[in-house]
Design a protein around this motif. Structure first.
Motif, PDB file in Angstrom:
ATOM      1  N   HIS A 169     -58.298  -7.075   5.343  1.00 29.46           N
ATOM      2  CA  HIS A 169     -57.520  -8.219   5.815  1.00 29.46           C
ATOM      3  C   HIS A 169     -57.478  -9.259   4.692  1.00 29.46           C
ATOM      4  O   HIS A 169     -58.249  -9.182   3.719  1.00 29.46           O
ATOM      5  N   PRO A 170     -56.581 -10.250   4.788  1.00 27.15           N
ATOM      6  CA  PRO A 170     -56.578 -11.320   3.788  1.00 27.15           C
ATOM      7  C   PRO A 170     -57.912 -12.055   3.772  1.00 27.15           C
ATOM      8  O   PRO A 170     -58.538 -12.257   4.815  1.00 27.15           O
ATOM      9  N   LEU A 171     -58.322 -12.455   2.585  1.00 25.62           N
ATOM     10  CA  LEU A 171     -59.603 -13.126   2.404  1.00 25.62           C
ATOM     11  C   LEU A 171     -59.393 -14.607   2.082  1.00 25.62           C
ATOM     12  O   LEU A 171     -58.435 -14.983   1.401  1.00 25.62           O
ATOM     13  N   VAL A 172     -60.297 -15.432   2.572  1.00 21.67           N
ATOM     14  CA  VAL A 172     -60.326 -16.849   2.185  1.00 21.67           C
ATOM     15  C   VAL A 172     -61.149 -16.939   0.910  1.00 21.67           C
ATOM     16  O   VAL A 172     -62.267 -16.414   0.842  1.00 21.67           O
ATOM     17  N   VAL A 173     -60.590 -17.600  -0.116  1.00 23.36           N
ATOM     18  CA  VAL A 173     -61.248 -17.576  -1.421  1.00 23.36           C
ATOM     19  C   VAL A 173     -61.314 -18.968  -2.045  1.00 23.36           C
ATOM     20  O   VAL A 173     -60.575 -19.879  -1.662  1.00 23.36           O
ATOM     21  N   THR A 174     -62.203 -19.097  -3.022  1.00 23.32           N
ATOM     22  CA  THR A 174     -62.250 -20.268  -3.884  1.00 23.32           C
ATOM     23  C   THR A 174     -62.402 -19.780  -5.317  1.00 23.32           C
ATOM     24  O   THR A 174     -62.584 -18.588  -5.572  1.00 23.32           O
ATOM     25  N   VAL A 175     -62.311 -20.699  -6.275  1.00 22.44           N
ATOM     26  CA  VAL A 175     -62.421 -20.356  -7.694  1.00 22.44           C
ATOM     27  C   VAL A 175     -63.587 -21.126  -8.291  1.00 22.44           C
ATOM     28  O   VAL A 175     -63.700 -22.342  -8.112  1.00 22.44           O
ATOM     29  N   ARG A 176     -64.461 -20.394  -8.994  1.00 20.64           N
ATOM     30  CA  ARG A 176     -65.613 -21.004  -9.669  1.00 20.64           C
ATOM     31  C   ARG A 176     -65.715 -20.429 -11.068  1.00 20.64           C
ATOM     32  O   ARG A 176     -65.904 -19.219 -11.232  1.00 20.64           O
TER      33      ARG A 176
END
Length: 374
Positions: free
Chosen positions: A23-30
């Motif tokens: 399924h689509p994932l909730v992401v952030t960038v680090r």
């Protein structure tokens, strides 16, 4: 593809669907890496935006690395950074776009008449409308004068009148993200990109972040009749957002949105190049007032919304001959950028040639339920 589309910093929130993910994932960038921060209770971007401190949650959320943001973008896995939110837009919020909308209306969708009409209308209206406060006593006087001169328009009504133009740009889950194709309805022969900032608003009416948007516009369709706004604005792949939401925190807030300078570049397969800009400092209605016109006691959005704030950019550079003005050609690459929000790049296609929208809110919720994330 490198990661030069990222903003200069900040707390970023988005969505991705890498190969093999259920399924689509909730992401952030680090530090240039994308991290999956999907978890029960926070399985959608909507859930995070509804929390008391979205930026605080994202900054501290545990996550699993999905690799470099450049590689993820190259694979086509980046999605529009919103999911269950309503997709709304505001129009005629800058004087330049206001005058161009009047021209569209007077031209009745005929782009060959636009240049002559532009001169006529500017001679009557001038450019002093930018100093008017919409709905003010001074604006009412200008309205009366323009009616007397026979050039009053429905676009001038929402441009300097008391009520803002707020419309539905698309349905939840229908927007496309950075690197995707954007679509034009095949009937249109006069159209353009609209580089905008879009604010992300929770169900309580609080602005929690911002992203870039392309509110693709069919000038001939809307110009024939404002009642065709839905056909002009809501088509397959006609709403682009991204690359990420930059959440409000100590480093970025509404003041930064209001002072942002957006750049637009269109490069065509025919060698054509168009450059433009849009300065948020010249907006005639504040972002807060546009949000208040959209959500409140008069209208609720339980899953929140994203609101395109409008653009001052109105392309008039001739393409294909003197006096013909600008219109898209298939294969145009559109890049919208501002340092605080990064770059949003899309390629222009006809809407029927873009990937069809087949994954909606019901599909997402079923997939999340199967993964025990709801």
């Amino acid at each position: 593809m490198n990661a030069d589309f990222l903003p200069t910093g900040g707390c970023l929130l988005g969505r991705a669907w890498p190969s093999g993910a259920p399924h689509p994932l909730v992401v952030t960038v680090r530090d240039g890496e994308v991290f999956d921060i999907t978890r029960k209770g926070f399985a959608t971007v909507r859930d995070i935006c509804e929390s008391e401190d979205p930026a605080g949650y994202v900054a501290s959320a545990p996550g699993r690395s999905l690799g470099s943001v450049a590689a993820l973008a190259e694979s086509g896995a980046l999605l529009s950074p919103i999911d269950l939110q309503a997709i709304k837009a505001s129009g005629v919020t800058f004087v330049v776009s206001l005058l161009e909308r009047v021209i569209e209306e007077q031209a009745r969708g005929d782009k060959s008449r636009a240049e002559a009409l532009r001169g006529d209308i500017l001679s009557l209206v001038g450019t002093d409308l930018s100093a008017l406060v919409p709905g003010s006593e001074e604006a009412a006087k200008v309205k009366a004068a323009l009616i007397a001169r026979g050039v009053w328009s429905q676009y001038l009504e929402v441009g300097i009148g008391p009520d803002a133009e707020i419309f539905t740009k698309g349905q939840p889950m229908s927007s496309v993200g950075h690197g995707a194709d954007v679509g034009l309805h095949p009937v249109s022969e006069w159209n353009n990109p609209e580089p905008e900032i879009a604010v992300v608003v929770n169900s309580r009416g609080t602005i929690v972040g911002a992203t870039l948007g392309n509110d693709v516009n069919l000038r001939d369709v809307e110009g024939r009749s404002a009642l065709l706004l839905g056909k002009a604005k809501d088509n397959n792949a006609s709403a682009s957002l991204g690359p990420f939401i930059r959440l409000f925190d100590a480093s970025f807030g509404i003041a930064d949105v209001k002072s942002a300078e957006l750049s637009l570049t269109v490069t065509g397969e025919d060698g054509f190049r168009l450059e433009g800009s849009s300065s948020m400092s010249q907006i005639s209605r504040s972002p807060e007032s546009l949000v208040a016109a959209t959500i409140g006691k008069h209208h609720q959005y339980p899953d929140g919304l994203v609101l395109y704030l409008g653009t001052m950019f109105a392309p008039v550079k001739d393409r294909g001959g003197a006096g013909k003005g600008f219109t898209h050609r298939i294969g145009d690459v559109v890049t919208i950028a501002t340092p605080a929000l990064g770059k949003l790049t899309n390629t222009v296609r006809l809407s029927p040639d873009c990937p069809p929208w087949t994954y909606g809110a019901s599909h997402l919720l079923r997939d999340l339920a199967r993964a025990d994330l709801l």
